[in-house]
Write an enzyme that holds these catalytic residues in place. Structure first.
Site, short mmCIF file in Angstrom:
data_model
loop_
_atom_site.label_atom_id
_atom_site.label_comp_id
_atom_site.label_asym_id
_atom_site.label_seq_id
_atom_site.Cartn_x
_atom_site.Cartn_y
_atom_site.Cartn_z
N ASP A 335 0.84 -1.20 0.00
CA ASP A 335 0.00 0.00 0.00
C ASP A 335 0.87 1.25 0.00
OD1 ASP A 335 0.93 -0.65 2.57
OD2 ASP A 335 -0.76 0.30 3.57
N ARG A 339 5.21 4.16 6.19
CA ARG A 339 4.73 4.06 7.57
C ARG A 339 4.73 2.59 8.03
NH1 ARG A 339 -1.02 5.74 5.71
NH2 ARG A 339 -1.99 3.75 5.25
N ASP A 340 4.15 2.36 9.21
CA ASP A 340 4.20 1.02 9.79
C ASP A 340 3.15 0.10 9.16
OD1 ASP A 340 2.13 2.48 10.79
OD2 ASP A 340 2.46 1.98 12.88
N GLU A 341 3.15 0.04 7.82
CA GLU A 341 2.32 -0.92 7.11
C GLU A 341 3.21 -1.60 6.08
OE1 GLU A 341 -1.80 -0.53 6.51
OE2 GLU A 341 -1.87 1.50 7.31
N ASP A 348 -5.60 -2.68 -2.58
CA ASP A 348 -4.72 -1.78 -3.33
C ASP A 348 -4.07 -2.53 -4.49
OD1 ASP A 348 -4.97 -1.24 -0.45
OD2 ASP A 348 -3.93 0.62 -0.90
N TRP A 400 -11.36 -6.30 -1.66
CA TRP A 400 -10.00 -6.61 -1.17
C TRP A 400 -9.68 -8.07 -1.53
CZ3 TRP A 400 -11.71 -2.00 -0.13
CH2 TRP A 400 -10.80 -1.00 0.20
N GLU A 610 -2.19 9.15 -0.81
CA GLU A 610 -3.27 8.31 -0.31
C GLU A 610 -4.61 9.08 -0.29
OE1 GLU A 610 -2.57 6.95 3.68
OE2 GLU A 610 -4.04 5.34 3.48
N HIS A 631 1.10 6.26 -2.27
CA HIS A 631 0.03 5.26 -2.23
C HIS A 631 -0.54 5.18 -3.64
CE1 HIS A 631 -1.31 3.76 1.68
NE2 HIS A 631 -2.47 3.46 1.15
#
Ligand code: BGC
Length: 721
Positions: A335, A339-341, A348, A400, A610, A631
């Site tokens: 995605d 960041r913390d992903e 996505d 998804w 994003e 994103h």
């Protein structure tokens, strides 16, 4: 694989923060004919043989559904061998032991594992003799100079540290997940030099690379032992021009480096960053921006698509979309990279997939990820929302988990390769069999967890849902979104099944029932833009033209603004131009104010954001939470530029026959698209003239060209209209 005879080894049985380095010394007293090193680990590794890095794969072994599939790399190391050899392999935490961010609410049980290595070096001598060196108790291990590392963490390095080696310990860890390398390697792709270096109003020293990118920094300095270089990363500056990275959330994303004496070169080895700016927090005397550069990382892929126009803002948008693919195709489709992903969000992934297949050859990239999706699918058919999956996290909802049908179909459509469908067919069937077991209504998909039309702009001001998560989802009906995607997934299973020679009669009946139920339930409730777009796109209405006209009216009456989120946006312009509203589609594309694609460009974006208003007109931020500037989801508009504005579409899978039906607009002086298909290059370019447009079209195969409503059936060649 020779590696299956090797043992897993570690520095000790307990996990520790430092990255261990494993060492084996050996002699080769005879001429070597061939030498192959097989290696993998429960983290990410770097192998060095006699001082030379082995291979070009960065962050090997990549990220897979580790408990079931752990890739083993094989390197030809013949040319690195000498008489006396020293093989050293350092293992950082990587994704394996450090992936669950605090917000997921779950711990990754693998984080308690020690860093483990398994390897086999197979040598064939010129005289025919063979020798295999396996990881075992003859190896030594020590804490390396990398004192801590992690994908979200960054890296701490202390070059004054001298590793103290001791015998490695054998670990009883399963080997049945080992598989040969499948995907393309992540490699260093390009170098970006600092564009400027300045003091912010707050007094911070910041270096700007001019491009938001994914990779790491590399530096060369002369320093005294113990001096420190600390660098923090950011994508944007705040409205006062100060350094800002609160949007990374819990991702520390820093490099902390303690120098050794003298001249030295370093780049992180066990992490990557998403950044445009570096803040120099601590530095050795004499350090300057000239000492540093950024290195772009992504999976190896061949470029296949190019867009160019007369409008510099559109060109910047095209470039931003390309950079967002580069930045998020790092071993898996993520995605976002900062960041913390940095997770393989299925939604996505499917949203951007068509654009991705046009910009690059992503066949082997997706084949690996789809294999992980199959491996992660539960026995009951449930497909997790991120792949590789996280421990004990949520199931994916409509749009998804439907990636399991949409992506293989898209790959088949772009490349004409039926194996994507045959490989995934059982998983697709399991997925559509799962939906009725959880839906609250027959022949629909309702009452389940879903992200709806995530981030849509259509919720009324006074809408106050129960949770923050719900407040990010716009106003489209969850049941409609899920049911539309359910119908689409069943339709794909039917089409794939027909191509594969399966009996799909049962699915045809199922599809008819779903469409009937959908129309009965939703036809008179198509309120939001996304509700209309999905109903049109998936063919779930008897009156498409009237619905498309209503969509166009709705867009115009709210000031020619889109209100769609992640789910509706990719199809919005396609449905407008398909039903005679290309001019409105163009207006949306060319809009420079929020919400619109060129708004972020006007704010200096170098990748896709994003949120439409990640940075608001007054320079403030949408929010600290969930505000990525890299994103790619909204970048899926590129497939409208290829497929409608320039009009290149496959009539037969893989573009074995193409339709080229450009839909130009007089607000743009010229536009061109080049697409290298598996059958050769297609080019569609147009430019505005005094009384119309001039078209230049090139096709490598039979094609239908449609210009001003007239169809020309042509063979391979170049054409001018
Ligand atoms: C991600 C998305 C993802 C979503 C699920 C976010 O945090 O960044 O792009 O699809 O969660 O709704």
């Amino acid at each position: 694989m020779k590696i299956s005879s090797a043992s897993w080894i570690a520095l000790s049985e307990r996990s520790s923060a430092a990255a261990p380095v494993f060492r084996r010394r050996f002699a080769c007293q005879k001429a070597v004919k061939a030498a192959t090193l097989e290696v993998t680990c429960d983290g990410v590794y770097e192998a060095v043989l006699n001082g030379e890095r082995v291979g070009r794969f960065i962050l090997a072994p990549g990220w897979t559904e580790y408990r079931k599939r752990l890739q083993v790399q094989s390197y030809d190391v013949k040319n690195l061998l000498k008489e006396d050899n020293n093989l050293e392999i350092t293992v950082g935490s990587g994704w394996y032991r450090r992936t669950n961010a605090p917000w997921t609410g779950t711990r990754n049980p693998d984080e308690f594992l020690p860093a483990m290595l398994i390897a086999a070096l197979h040598i064939v001598y010129a005289d025919g003799a063979e020798e295999t060196i396996l990881t075992d108790e003859s190896w030594e291990a020590a804490e390396s100079e990398v004192t801590q590392s992690g994908i979200f963490y960054g890296e701490d390095v202390d070059m004054t540290r001298i590793p103290v080696f001791r015998p490695a310990v054998i670990c009883d860890y399963p080997k049945d997940a080992l598989i040969p390398q499948e995907g393309p390697e992540v490699r260093e792709q390009e170098t970006v030099f600092p564009r400027s270096s300045f003091r912010t109003p707050r007094g911070e020293w910041v270096i700007d690379f001019g491009q938001n990118l994914t990779g790491y920094m590399a530096f060369e300095i002369t320093a005294h032992a113990g001096e420190r270089l600390c660098l923090s990363t950011a994508e944007v500056l705040d409205r006062n021009g100060n350094f800002y990275n609160a949007n990374y959330r819990s991702a520390r994303s820093q490099l902390k480096y303690v120098c050794r004496e003298g001249q030295q070169f370093y780049k992180p080895r066990f992490t990557f960053f998403g950044f445009r700016f570096l803040r120099v927090d601590e530095f050795p005397q004499g350090f300057s921006a000239k000492n540093i550069r950024a290195i772009v990382l992504h999976s190896e892929m061949t470029r296949t698509g190019w867009l160019h126009s007369s409008d510099h803002m559109l060109n910047r948008l095209f470039s931003n979309i390309l950079w967002s693919q580069k930045g998020n195709y790092l071993d898996i489709p993520t995605d976002c990279p900062q960041r913390d992903e940095r997770y393989g969000w299925t939604g996505d992934g499917q949203i951007f997939c068509r654009t991705a297949t046009y910009q690059y050859d992503v066949r082997s990239f997706f084949r690996k990820w789809l294999n992980d999706m199959r491996a992660a699918q539960h026995d009951n058919g449930w497909v997790p929302e991120v792949i590789p999956s996280l421990t004990a996290y949520k199931p994916g909802g409509g749009a998804w988990s439907d990636a399991v049908t949409i992506i293989p179909w898209q790959l088949f459509e772009t490349y004409g390769d039926l194996s994507f469908l045959s490989d995934m067919y059982p998983a697709m069937e399991k997925w559509i069999a799962y939906i009725p077991t959880v839906s609250t209504e027959k022949d629909l998909w309702t009452g389940c967890w879903t992200y709806g039309d995530w981030l849509a702009l259509d919720a009324p001001e006074d809408y106050r849902p129960a949770t923050i998560e719900l407040s990010k989802r716009g106003y489209s009906s969850d049941g409609l979104v899920c049911s539309a995607f359910y119908a689409n997934s069943v339709d794909i299973v039917i089409r794939a099944g027909e191509l594969l020679g399966k009996d799909v009669s049962g699915y045809r009946e199922m599809y008819k029932r779903i469409v009937r139920a959908y129309k009965a339930r939703f036809s008179d409730r198509l309120n939001t833009q996304t509700e209309k777009v999905l109903t049109l796109h998936f063919g779930l209405t008897d009156t498409p033209q009237a619905l498309a006209d209503a969509l166009a009216d709705q867009i115009v009456s709210c000031g020619t603004k889109l209100q769609t989120g992640l789910v509706g946006t990719p199809y919005l312009l396609h449905e407008l131009s398909r039903y005679g509203h290309a001019e409105i589609a163009w207006s949306l594309l060319l809009r420079r104010e929020y919400p619109g694609w060129l708004y972020s460009v006007s704010k200096g974006a170098t990748t896709v954001w994003e949120h439409w208003d990640g940075i608001k007109p007054d320079g403030s931020f949408w929010d600290d939470d969930m505000n990525s500037y890299n994103h790619y989801a909204y970048g899926s508009v590129a497939d409208w530029v290829f497929g409608a504005a320039c009009g290149i579409r496959p009539l037969k899978p893989g573009f074995a026959q193409a339709l080229i039906a450009p839909q130009p607009d007089r607000r743009v002086a010229s536009l061109s698209a080049v697409l290298d298909t598996v059958h050769g290059r297609i080019r569609s370019a147009w430019s505005r003239t005094d009384d119309g447009f001039r078209y230049e079209i090139e096709t490598p195969t039979d094609a239908k060209i449609v210009i001003d409503g007239r169809t020309y059936a042509v063979g391979k060649g170049k054409y001018l209209f």
